[in-house]
Design a protein around this motif. Structure first.
Motif, short mmCIF file in Angstrom:
data_model
loop_
_atom_site.label_atom_id
_atom_site.label_comp_id
_atom_site.label_asym_id
_atom_site.label_seq_id
_atom_site.Cartn_x
_atom_site.Cartn_y
_atom_site.Cartn_z
N HIS A 44 0.83 -1.21 0.00
CA HIS A 44 0.00 0.00 0.00
C HIS A 44 0.87 1.26 0.00
CE1 HIS A 44 -3.39 -2.60 1.00
NE2 HIS A 44 -4.18 -1.57 0.78
N GLU A 45 1.89 1.26 0.84
CA GLU A 45 2.77 2.43 0.93
C GLU A 45 3.44 2.73 -0.41
OE1 GLU A 45 6.88 3.86 3.16
OE2 GLU A 45 5.82 2.10 3.92
N GLU A 46 3.99 1.71 -1.03
CA GLU A 46 4.74 1.94 -2.28
C GLU A 46 3.81 2.30 -3.44
OE1 GLU A 46 7.65 2.58 -1.88
OE2 GLU A 46 8.08 1.54 -0.02
N LEU A 47 2.63 1.68 -3.51
CA LEU A 47 1.67 2.07 -4.54
C LEU A 47 1.24 3.52 -4.36
CD1 LEU A 47 -0.50 -1.16 -4.76
CD2 LEU A 47 0.77 -0.13 -6.66
N SER A 48 0.98 3.92 -3.12
CA SER A 48 0.56 5.31 -2.89
C SER A 48 1.70 6.28 -3.14
CB SER A 48 -0.02 5.49 -1.49
OG SER A 48 0.95 5.28 -0.50
N ASP A 49 2.93 5.91 -2.80
CA ASP A 49 4.08 6.77 -3.10
C ASP A 49 4.22 7.00 -4.60
OD1 ASP A 49 4.68 6.90 -0.40
OD2 ASP A 49 6.45 5.60 -0.53
N LEU A 50 4.07 5.93 -5.37
CA LEU A 50 4.17 6.06 -6.83
C LEU A 50 3.04 6.92 -7.37
CD1 LEU A 50 5.49 5.39 -9.53
CD2 LEU A 50 4.24 3.22 -9.52
N LEU A 51 1.82 6.66 -6.91
CA LEU A 51 0.68 7.46 -7.35
C LEU A 51 0.89 8.94 -7.03
CD1 LEU A 51 -2.20 7.71 -8.50
CD2 LEU A 51 -3.04 7.21 -6.18
N ASP A 52 1.38 9.22 -5.83
CA ASP A 52 1.62 10.61 -5.45
C ASP A 52 2.63 11.27 -6.38
OD1 ASP A 52 -0.19 10.38 -3.40
OD2 ASP A 52 1.31 10.40 -1.79
N GLN A 53 3.70 10.58 -6.71
CA GLN A 53 4.70 11.15 -7.60
C GLN A 53 4.12 11.42 -8.99
OE1 GLN A 53 7.68 12.36 -6.84
NE2 GLN A 53 7.34 11.76 -4.73
N VAL A 54 3.28 10.52 -9.48
CA VAL A 54 2.64 10.72 -10.78
C VAL A 54 1.70 11.93 -10.72
CG1 VAL A 54 0.98 9.73 -12.43
CG2 VAL A 54 2.87 8.34 -11.56
N LEU A 55 0.95 12.06 -9.64
CA LEU A 55 0.03 13.19 -9.51
C LEU A 55 0.78 14.52 -9.39
CD1 LEU A 55 -2.69 11.68 -7.17
CD2 LEU A 55 -2.91 12.23 -9.61
#
Length: 106
Positions: free
Chosen positions: A68-79
């Motif tokens: 969950h942490e790594e998926l959200s980190d990646l999503l945040d960087q894309v956003l």
């Protein structure tokens, strides 16, 4: 529940408050690459495990939390990168669906 565009605005404000938002899109791409590597490690740990002497064995709950942490980190960087080009998260969702409908007649 927060909508994607609200979260994107929140991220932009948070990153601006830390003076991280000013980093160029080129630099942001390096952060995205870093997050992809961390996500790959999280998926590997779940799927085939990790046998590394410097790491302790993680519980299934810890593995899930890390995913969950790594998926959200990646999503945040894309956003954050998208916001640098004035593209909203909702626009990305719509573009993705439109592209796939068009490409696969779905």
């Amino acid at each position: 529940m927060k909508e994607i565009n609200e979260h994107q605005k929140w991220l932009k404000n948070f990153y601006q408050s830390r003076e991280w938002y000013e980093l160029s899109p080129f630099v942001r791409m390096n952060f995205i690459a870093e997050e992809i590597g961390e996500l790959a490690r999280a998926v590997r740990a779940i799927e085939i495990g990790r046998d590394h002497p410097g790491e302790s064995k993680k519980t299934p709950e810890q593995l899930d939390d890390n995913l969950h942490e790594e998926l959200s980190d990646l999503l945040d960087q894309v956003l954050v990168l998208a916001s640098k080009y004035n593209i909203s998260g909702e626009e990305l969702f719509k573009y993705s669906e439109h592209k796939l409908h068009k490409r696969f007649n779905f």
